[in-house]
Design an enzyme around this catalytic site. Structure first.
Site, PDB file in Angstrom:
ATOM      1  N   GLY A 131      -4.658  10.611   4.125  1.00 31.56           N
ATOM      2  CA  GLY A 131      -4.743  10.505   5.576  1.00 31.56           C
ATOM      3  C   GLY A 131      -3.391  10.740   6.227  1.00 31.56           C
ATOM      4  O   GLY A 131      -2.342  10.455   5.642  1.00 31.56           O
ATOM      5  N   ARG A 190      -1.790  -4.245   2.035  1.00 30.82           N
ATOM      6  CA  ARG A 190      -0.589  -3.541   1.582  1.00 30.82           C
ATOM      7  C   ARG A 190       0.596  -4.193   2.284  1.00 30.82           C
ATOM      8  O   ARG A 190       0.762  -4.058   3.503  1.00 30.82           O
ATOM      9  CB  ARG A 190      -0.697  -2.056   1.892  1.00 30.82           C
ATOM     10  CG  ARG A 190      -1.876  -1.448   1.149  1.00 30.82           C
ATOM     11  CD  ARG A 190      -2.065   0.021   1.336  1.00 30.82           C
ATOM     12  NE  ARG A 190      -3.377   0.406   0.853  1.00 30.82           N
ATOM     13  CZ  ARG A 190      -4.098   1.424   1.313  1.00 30.82           C
ATOM     14  NH1 ARG A 190      -3.606   2.191   2.274  1.00 30.82           N
ATOM     15  NH2 ARG A 190      -5.289   1.678   0.830  1.00 30.82           N
ATOM     16  N   HIS A 237      -7.064   5.117  -6.611  1.00 29.56           N
ATOM     17  CA  HIS A 237      -6.460   5.241  -5.284  1.00 29.56           C
ATOM     18  C   HIS A 237      -4.945   5.027  -5.359  1.00 29.56           C
ATOM     19  O   HIS A 237      -4.320   4.508  -4.437  1.00 29.56           O
ATOM     20  CB  HIS A 237      -7.101   4.230  -4.328  1.00 29.56           C
ATOM     21  CG  HIS A 237      -7.335   4.749  -2.936  1.00 29.56           C
ATOM     22  ND1 HIS A 237      -8.565   5.144  -2.482  1.00 29.56           N
ATOM     23  CD2 HIS A 237      -6.501   4.929  -1.883  1.00 29.56           C
ATOM     24  CE1 HIS A 237      -8.466   5.542  -1.217  1.00 29.56           C
ATOM     25  NE2 HIS A 237      -7.230   5.420  -0.834  1.00 29.56           N
ATOM     26  N   ARG A 262      -3.507   1.605  -4.585  1.00 26.86           N
ATOM     27  CA  ARG A 262      -3.421   1.156  -3.191  1.00 26.86           C
ATOM     28  C   ARG A 262      -4.516   0.158  -2.828  1.00 26.86           C
ATOM     29  O   ARG A 262      -4.501  -0.423  -1.748  1.00 26.86           O
ATOM     30  CB  ARG A 262      -3.483   2.370  -2.238  1.00 26.86           C
ATOM     31  CG  ARG A 262      -2.233   3.206  -2.294  1.00 26.86           C
ATOM     32  CD  ARG A 262      -2.419   4.569  -1.688  1.00 26.86           C
ATOM     33  NE  ARG A 262      -2.358   4.621  -0.237  1.00 26.86           N
ATOM     34  CZ  ARG A 262      -1.245   4.691   0.484  1.00 26.86           C
ATOM     35  NH1 ARG A 262      -0.074   4.648  -0.121  1.00 26.86           N
ATOM     36  NH2 ARG A 262      -1.283   4.787   1.792  1.00 26.86           N
ATOM     37  N   ARG A 292       2.946  12.667 -11.962  1.00 18.83           N
ATOM     38  CA  ARG A 292       4.268  12.912 -11.394  1.00 18.83           C
ATOM     39  C   ARG A 292       4.917  14.204 -11.888  1.00 18.83           C
ATOM     40  O   ARG A 292       5.974  14.586 -11.383  1.00 18.83           O
ATOM     41  CB  ARG A 292       5.214  11.732 -11.704  1.00 18.83           C
ATOM     42  CG  ARG A 292       4.776  10.409 -11.033  1.00 18.83           C
ATOM     43  CD  ARG A 292       4.833  10.496  -9.520  1.00 18.83           C
ATOM     44  NE  ARG A 292       4.366   9.295  -8.842  1.00 18.83           N
ATOM     45  CZ  ARG A 292       3.115   9.104  -8.411  1.00 18.83           C
ATOM     46  NH1 ARG A 292       2.180  10.033  -8.574  1.00 18.83           N
ATOM     47  NH2 ARG A 292       2.768   8.006  -7.780  1.00 18.83           N
TER      48      ARG A 292
END
Ligand SMILES: Cc1cc2nc3c(=O)[nH]c(=O)nc-3n(C[C@H](O)[C@H](O)[C@H](O)COP(=O)(O)O)c2cc1C
Length: 398
Positions: A84, A169, A273, A276, A308
């Site tokens: 997002g 978060r 996710h 998260r 990564r």
């Protein structure tokens, strides 16, 4: 403007630059995760526990990164995960993602909560664009968004099911991060001390979630709204309604995976996710082999959470994924150097995949399987050759 020489040779390079350039509020939104962020860290560190078995003297002069997913050919085995509000990191982030997807030949998944509309992204990325759906205010509102995607020409829909509630978060709570922005005194100071980001963002206008505007032009996005309507009944309804490819994202349980497959999804997207949503979630890469075993060898599986570098992509492909999606690293690279940074990082990933394949003695993505994963138990026994099943079980345990 494109930079001639990128300073990005790894995700860590991109992250370091992004951290300097972005207001802390924005950097933390990207990097932050649920709770104490141990799940997010484990996603990454678990890749270090998986080792690959080099093979020598194979003819690896020509390695191809091309692969197939759901009957579609791609030049590389990776794409961009739905995220997002990408334009928060760089005013042209969505445009750069679309351009790079077309140039390299991979899919880019537009989030429901994107800073570019469904229609505009379809115009920019064409058939490279996928659309990711969050269950919205109601089933009717959610299916209306699906209709917009169909009319705009999307053929692949990704339903995200791991956000029944947006998790806590801590960085976002501490920073007062909201979408759209609330200009608190600390946010003001944060922006003032990052003038390069602030001026370019001001010049293009503050990014907003572009898919949630009512007929009066009022933005109705509620980041904290429950998305628990994305349940089994909704999946069935969606399958009945969506004629294209349907992928279910955010799956970490083998039992859920079997049920999703039985309801007619075209693919499952294994992901937690990026940590998260749940701090205590197991590393996604450890769950992948279990889900592969549950759905069988031929059912399409996508994977993200913790990727990564190119070597991580090889590991995910070897452990059961057909396709791998890149999350945070793409945003770090865009924040660092815009389109040139994204391009530089993805070129690093491509080059890494290619040289690692050469080390492993394989020349095509389809040759990657448990056979390239080092199996410590088998090495102690009667040699390094092992059954795929044994290797998958080993990887699941590590
Ligand atoms: C800033 C940000 C925004 C995200 N927004 C969405 C979203 O709108 N929809 C979604 O399905 N996943 C979203 N995700 C999750 C990613 O699709 C992906 O699962 C995750 O980033 C993978 O973890 P990694 O980035 O650590 O590799 C978001 C992730 C980040 C970092």
């Amino acid at each position: 403007m494109m930079r001639k020489n990128s300073r990005i040779f790894s995700t860590e390079d991109a992250r370091r630059q992004a951290k300097r350039r972005l207001p802390r509020l924005i950097f933390d939104f990207i990097e932050g995760a649920a709770g104490r962020e141990t799940g997010s860290a484990r996603n990454v560190s678990q890749f270090d526990n998986i080792m690959l078995q080099p093979r020598v003297m194979a003819d690896v002069a020509q390695c191809s990164l091309a692969t197939e997913l759901m009957g579609q050919s791609y030049k590389v085995p990776f794409g961009i995960a739905p995220m997002g509000m990408c334009n928060l990191v760089h005013p042209k982030a969505d445009t750069s993602l679309a351009d790079t997807a077309k140039a390299i030949g991979f899919p880019v998944c537009l989030s429901s909560a994107a800073s570019t509309s469904i229609e505009d992204m379809a115009g920019m990325a064409g058939s490279h664009a996928w659309f990711q759906l969050y269950f919205g205010a109601s089933e009717e509102a959610s299916l209306a968004m699906v209709d917009r995607a169909r009319v705009a020409g999307y053929d692949t829909l990704v339903l995200t099911v791991d956000v029944p509630q947006v998790s806590r978060r801590v960085r976002d709570l501490r920073n007062g991060f909201t979408v759209p922005f609330a200009m608190t005194p600390s946010a003001f100071m944060d922006f003032a001390t990052h003038p390069r980001w602030s001026l370019s963002t001001l010049a293009f206008g503050a990014p907003r979630p572009m898919n949630f505007t009512d007929s009066n032009g009022v933005n109705t996005f509620d980041r904290g709204a429950s998305r628990s309507g994305a349940d089994w009944a909704f999946l069935e309804a969606l399958r009945g309604k969506w004629p294209g490819k349907l992928i279910v994202k955010g799956v970490t349980s083998a039992t859920d995976a079997r049920r999703i497959r039985s309801l007619g999804a075209d693919a499952i997207y294994v992901s937690n996710h990026g940590g998260r949503q749940l701090d205590s979630v197991p590393p996604a890469i450890s769950l992948l082999p279990l889900i592969r075993e549950a759905v069988g060898p031929d059912f399409p599986l996508l994977f993200d959470s913790g990727i990564r570098n190119g070597e991580d992509i090889i590991k995910a492909l070897a452990l059961g994924a057909d396709f791998v999606m890149i999350g945070r690293p793409a945003l770090f690279a865009l924040a660092a150097e815009g389109a040139a940074g994204l391009n530089a990082l993805l070129k690093c990933f491509e080059a890494e995949i290619s040289v690692v394949m050469a080390q492993l003695g394989v020349t095509s993505i389809s040759q990657l399987g448990p056979n390239v994963v080092f199996d410590n138990a088998a090495a102690k026994g009667d040699g390094l050759e092992k059954t795929p099943r044994a290797a998958l079980q080993l990887a699941a345990k590590t």
